[in-house]
Design an enzyme around this catalytic site. Structure first.
Site, PDB file in Angstrom:
ATOM      1  N   HIS A  61       0.794  -1.130   0.012  1.00  0.00           N
ATOM      2  CA  HIS A  61      -0.007  -0.073   0.145  1.00  0.00           C
ATOM      3  C   HIS A  61       1.025   1.151  -0.005  1.00  0.00           C
ATOM      4  CE1 HIS A  61      -3.237   2.639   0.830  1.00  0.00           C
ATOM      5  NE2 HIS A  61      -2.712   3.040   1.718  1.00  0.00           N
ATOM      6  N   ASP A  63       1.069   4.749  -0.359  1.00  0.00           N
ATOM      7  CA  ASP A  63       0.480   6.416  -0.147  1.00  0.00           C
ATOM      8  C   ASP A  63       1.287   7.329  -1.118  1.00  0.00           C
ATOM      9  OD1 ASP A  63      -1.482   5.947   1.830  1.00  0.00           O
ATOM     10  OD2 ASP A  63       0.301   5.570   3.060  1.00  0.00           O
ATOM     11  N   ASP A 185      -7.805   1.545   2.154  1.00  0.00           N
ATOM     12  CA  ASP A 185      -7.311   2.411   3.475  1.00  0.00           C
ATOM     13  C   ASP A 185      -7.921   3.617   3.439  1.00  0.00           C
ATOM     14  OD1 ASP A 185      -5.562   3.229   5.521  1.00  0.00           O
ATOM     15  OD2 ASP A 185      -4.340   4.394   4.198  1.00  0.00           O
ATOM     16  N   HIS A 435      -5.813   9.904  -0.465  1.00  0.00           N
ATOM     17  CA  HIS A 435      -6.535   9.909   0.736  1.00  0.00           C
ATOM     18  C   HIS A 435      -5.729  10.352   2.091  1.00  0.00           C
ATOM     19  CE1 HIS A 435      -4.761   5.646   0.455  1.00  0.00           C
ATOM     20  NE2 HIS A 435      -4.630   5.988   1.587  1.00  0.00           N
TER      21      HIS A 435
HETATM   22 ZN   LIG Z   1      -3.206   4.780   2.823  1.00  0.00          ZN
END
Ligand SMILES: [Zn+2]
Length: 1002
Positions: A61, A63, A185, A435
């Site tokens: 994951h 970001d 997420d 996000h």
């Molecule tokens: Zn995230």
């Protein structure tokens, strides 16, 4: 329609109307819809129908910015902040995948993948392409980022998905097209996101975070997987999306994390060495798998084997997963009924589909999200309000840039004003949807980086916009775009005695706005393109604006006048100083009993200076309306058991907010064009209650900050509107700026809520509006950015405007949300709320167009120099305005001969007697300067022909059969739009030169 069909239009032999397919556009075969033999569902590993199949999904994951900037994450820079380097992850995974064809990996964030891909040599690119073609490396979700769901606007979400998916199509063809949406997420889930994903052709959605009470109920009822019916207007299954809740967020089960970032023991399988643990690992795993299986309906379960920025040393993961699979499956010879396999979310989804079960139907959303009784993630709805506004404003600039690139033609990218492009801004906006970007949950230096990217993106658009305006107007004058008008700063209007203003309107209908330009003169004459005088007024810049500008030398006055601009076009106004005019009268300190225009009357309490009522003079409706400012005292959370308010979490230490002031100091400006009651509540809270002559809405322009924290109290500042409307706890909030959802205080539609936070647990995100109503009256508030809002008493609405906190809330960002602003004293934020009072039956007729105007604002271009002798002062890119129900959502250059067009019906079914009807648009009669010679319909993300979009159909517990897609278009170029429908087209166009006079209207 089938790609490749040819229709001869009614226009005659010269206008052959091609419904073009890929060869016409030069796309390689299979670009959109080719079906490779070995990728997609066909590449899924075999499963064992009689056993429990455990789909192990190796994933990372990543970001797109959070504790580090997006580029720091890519390179692995600043590892002292967080150890994370995306380039190494992709390097390592690609190497490890080649070692064993059974291994799988999914990649999600195209914004990162794009950075990595362009740095690879052709040998590596070939290897990766083969991995993709064989389904061993699979793209999932595939947007530029994994967007936030609470604070994003649908327009920007569609754009960022389109950008990411197009890169995958360009690079890998159909094998690069993701089948599954993966929002593991984001902190709560918006119904509109699910609707968009369905319309983009996804077969399913998986996510990790939902309210802890909701999750417990779903586990108990084996209801972790469902069909989300994500639109109340679109006919099923158009907006139906299969949705699965992942068992462990997006982490591996406890004890099974084998990344270099984890501390779980490896599988030690040599009996000659110490600490042999295969038996205990297998036993432990089987227990976990069987336990997980008890929460789900089928004999397939999914395990996310990875987490944030994992797989930098992918060997660690794969080596242990290989062993886990081998040793657990070896038990099958001893009777074990558990089968492990490397898999992907789409392969898991395919098995769920094959199970052919009936699934429950969900029609509400997953907000708000709480991970404990006092841990509501409702603060981020408002966190970083200035970044949220800047992102929204920049979306408007991007749409203008896109439109003018189409209208201005190739000359717009290279012309008298230099070279420009729209890609830089498109990418910056896409990154900003992440996000931890527009959500406001990033570190301060990362927030600064997002803002800088947006500014850089606009700097790339500026020459493009100027070149296009030159092409369309014939004037080569330098254009200046004043983006600081909210604090009355604009060098051209301040410094020049004679200048002109071009107002570009990105909406598909003619719109009139009140313009305010900072000036230093006392009187000006303003003329429209035909030379007619336009009434104008000069008023002094308010004391409050002068305070926040900290100015010496900025404009002392503002010039106010009403402008109009044609659809997708511009009008240019001439402005010149009238010398030797007396200074405008200063504001009066006496509050008037009321201000009014022909549409609205607003009364004020003479004692307090507060608004006391609002009357719609057209409909003769009146409501009591008291509006004031308050702040919640943020919990400081001194121990583990006590949660603090922070960037994510809103936790007031009392349900009663504190009043900033019971009365306001008043200054009043009134003239023929605008009436303003300026209210000062404290040194850090003020507001202008403003009514323009032509306006059917009341404007509340609030200014909050620097929020003082010397008293050691973190403050969450709200405005509250208390009305006489009997709303009985019901209120309505938008989902990503589109459909409305009904909210009821202390209630969730799908489980019995045990309310533990009476304020924070009733906050919901708003992106464009909220309203309350009773039988007679509806009060709608249209906002200029995403915020948190609620209704805690009947007749009351509250909106959180700004927050400044002294503690971190322990969700990872590691900083208190205390934006310093330019001067380190605390950020000052200004924004607008627009109020509409209408009967409920006609409310949408007013709030839909008003919100549209708030989202897509006119671009103001100022020219200091004398105008070119004979420029075109007026232009419209459309032959005629589109019907009021239709919104021009996207108009952007796709490639050299084609453009991407999205038309949207912006009303919900049954929302408006007048506008909730099917409308038809003739694409051939759309543009004034472009001839449409071919059209082909795409899915919403424009990565697949609409006709090729086949999605899994799912049986639901409600039992109804999905409706067949009804062909409704009268002809290939006459397209119909039903309520809330968005249709996406690739249009092949030819330019009509010279620009017809009708288009110029000058
Ligand atoms: Zn995230």
């Amino acid at each position: 329609m089938a790609a490749g069909a040819v229709v001869v239009s009614a226009m005659g032999a010269t206008a052959v109307f091609l419904l073009f397919c890929s060869p016409v556009l030069g796309f390689p075969a299979g670009y959109f819809s080719g079906d490779s033999a070995s990728c997609g569902y066909k590449s899924c590993p075999a499963t064992r129908p009689s056993m429990l199949n455990v789909h192990l999904v190796p994933h990372t994951h990543d970001d797109v910015g959070w504790l580090k900037t997006v580029d720091q994450y890519y390179y692995g820079d600043r590892n002292n902040i967080q150890h994370a380097g995306v380039q190494y992850i992709l390097d390592s995974v690609v190497e490890q995948l080649q070692l064993d064809p059974a291994r799988r990996f999914i990649y999600v964030e195209t914004g990162f993948f794009y950075r990595w891909w362009k740095q690879q040599n052709s040998a590596t690119q070939r290897v990766v392409t083969q991995l993709v073609n064989e389904g061993r490396l699979e793209f999932i979700n595939g947007g530029w980022c994994m967007s936030d769901e609470a604070t994003t606007h649908y327009s920007a979400v569609i754009d960022q998905m389109t950008l990411g998916l197009r890169f995958l199509n360009d690079t890998f063809g159909a094998c690069g097209r993701p089948r599954v949406a993966w929002h593991i997420d984001p902190f709560g889930h918006a119904r509109e996101h699910a609707s968009l994903f369905a319309q983009m052709g996804y077969d399913g959605l998986f996510f990790g975070r939902l309210d802890y009470q909701d999750k417990a109920r779903r586990i108990k009822d084996k209801d972790m997987e469902m069909v989300w019916r994500a639109s109340a207007s679109l006919l099923p299954p158009a907006a139906d999306l299969f949705t699965g809740v992942l068992p462990n967020g997006y982490n591996p089960p406890p004890g099974f994390c084998w990344d270099q970032l984890c501390n779980d023991p490896p599988i030690r399988d040599d009996p000659d060495l110490e600490d042999y643990n295969v038996d205990s690992v297998v036993k432990n795993f089987l227990e976990i798998a069987n336990n997980q299986a008890s929460m789900y309906k089928t004999n397939h379960i999914i395990m996310t084997m990875g987490s944030d920025f994992q797989y930098e040393n992918a060997n660690m993961w794969y080596k242990n997963l290989d062993k886990l699979i081998r040793y657990v499956n070896a038990q099958q010879s001893k009777g074990s009924q558990v089968n492990l396999l490397y898999s992907t979310p789409s392969c898991y989804l395919q098995e769920l589909h094959r199970a052919n079960l009936s699934w429950s139907v969900k029609t509400d959303d997953f907000f708000p999200y709480a991970d404990g009784p006092h841990d509501f993630w409702t603060g981020y709805f408002t966190s970083r309000p200035a970044l949220k506004r800047y992102e929204r404003l920049t979306n408007s600039l991007l749409q203008v840039c896109n439109q003018l690139e189409v209208l201005g033609g190739p000359e717009s990218r290279r012309g008298p004003h230099g070279e420009g492009d729209s890609e830089t801004l498109r990418r910056a906006m896409a990154v900003a949807q992440h996000h931890d970007a527009v959500s406001g949950t990033e570190k301060q230096h990362v927030a600064n980086d997002y803002a800088k990217r947006l500014a850089t993106g606009w700097a790339h658009c500026e020459p493009l916009v100027s070149n296009a305006l030159t092409t369309l107007s014939g004037s080569e004058n330098q254009q200046t775009y004043c983006l600081n008008l909210n604090i009355s700063v604009c060098p051209v209007s301040e410094g020049q005695n004679k200048f002109s203003l071009t107002v570009y309107n990105p909406l598909s209908r003619s719109v009139s706005w009140a313009v305010r330009l900072p000036v230093n003169g006392s009187r000006y004459s303003v003329s429209d393109p035909s030379g007619r005088a336009v009434e104008s007024q000069v008023i002094p810049v308010s004391k409050e604006t002068r305070r926040i500008r900290e100015d010496k030398g900025y404009a002392v006055n503002e010039l106010v006048f009403q402008v109009e601009a044609p659809p997708v076009g511009f009008r240019t106004y001439g402005i010149s100083l009238v010398p030797n005019s007396p200074a405008p009268a200063g504001p009066s300190p006496v509050a008037p009993p009321f201000i009014e225009n022909q549409y609205l009357r607003v009364t004020f309490d003479p004692e307090t200076g507060l608004v006391s009522s609002l009357t719609n003079l057209e409909t003769k409706q009146k409501v009591q309306l008291k509006q004031n400012f308050y702040w919640y005292n943020a919990s400081v959370g001194n121990s583990d058991s006590s949660q603090a308010s922070g960037a994510y979490i809103f936790r007031p230490n009392s349900s009663t907010p504190l009043l900033v002031n019971s009365a306001a100091k008043i200054q009043v400006v009134q003239n023929s064009l605008v009436q303003e009651v300026q209210q000062q509540f404290s040194p850090w809270v003020s507001q202008v209650v403003r009514l323009y002559r032509e306006s059917r809405h009341l404007e509340l322009e609030w200014t909050v900050g620097p929020i003082p924290v010397e008293d050691s109290c973190g403050k969450e500042v709200i405005t509250r509107l208390d009305t006489s409307i009997s709303s009985s706890g019901l209120f309505y909030t938008d989902s990503n700026g589109r459909e409305m959802l009904e909210r009821l205080k202390d209630y969730r539609p799908t489980w019995d809520l045990k309310q533990s936070e009476p304020v924070a647990g009733n906050y919901y995100p708003i992106n464009s509006r909220l309203y309350i109503k009773d039988k007679e009256n509806q009060l709608t508030v249209v906002t200029d950015r995403s915020q948190g809002a609620s209704s805690l008493q009947s007749g009351s609405l509250e909106i959180m405007l700004h927050r400044r906190l002294l503690r971190d809330d322990w969700r990872g960002v590691g900083e208190p949300l205390s934006e310093p602003g330019d001067n380190n004293e605390g950020l000052v934020v200004r924004g607008r709320l627009l109020l509409l009072l209408t009967p409920p039956a006609t409310a949408a007729d007013a709030h839909r167009p008003l919100s549209e105007e708030m989202v897509l604002q006119p671009l103001l271009a100022l020219q200091a120099a004398q105008l070119h002798p004979n420029p075109q002062l007026e232009f419209s890119g459309l032959q005629a305005a589109l019907p009021p129900a239709v919104h021009l959502l996207t108009m952007s250059q796709w490639d050299q001969d084609s453009m991407l067009l999205r038309l949207e019906h912006q009303f919900e079914a049954k929302e408006s007697e007048t506008h909730s009807q099917t409308v038809t648009i003739n694409l051939q009669k759309l543009f004034s300067t472009l001839e449409v010679v071919g059209v082909s319909e795409m899915n919403l993300a424009a990565n697949q022909w609409k006709d090729d979009m086949e999605r899994f159909d799912w049986k639901t517990s409600t039992g109804e059969q999905p409706l067949p897609r009804a062909p409704t278009d009268p002809s290939p170029w006459e397209v119909t739009l039903k309520p809330m429908e968005i249709r996406t087209f690739l249009l092949r166009t030819q330019r009509r030169w010279p620009i017809p006079r009708t288009a110029r209207q000058g």
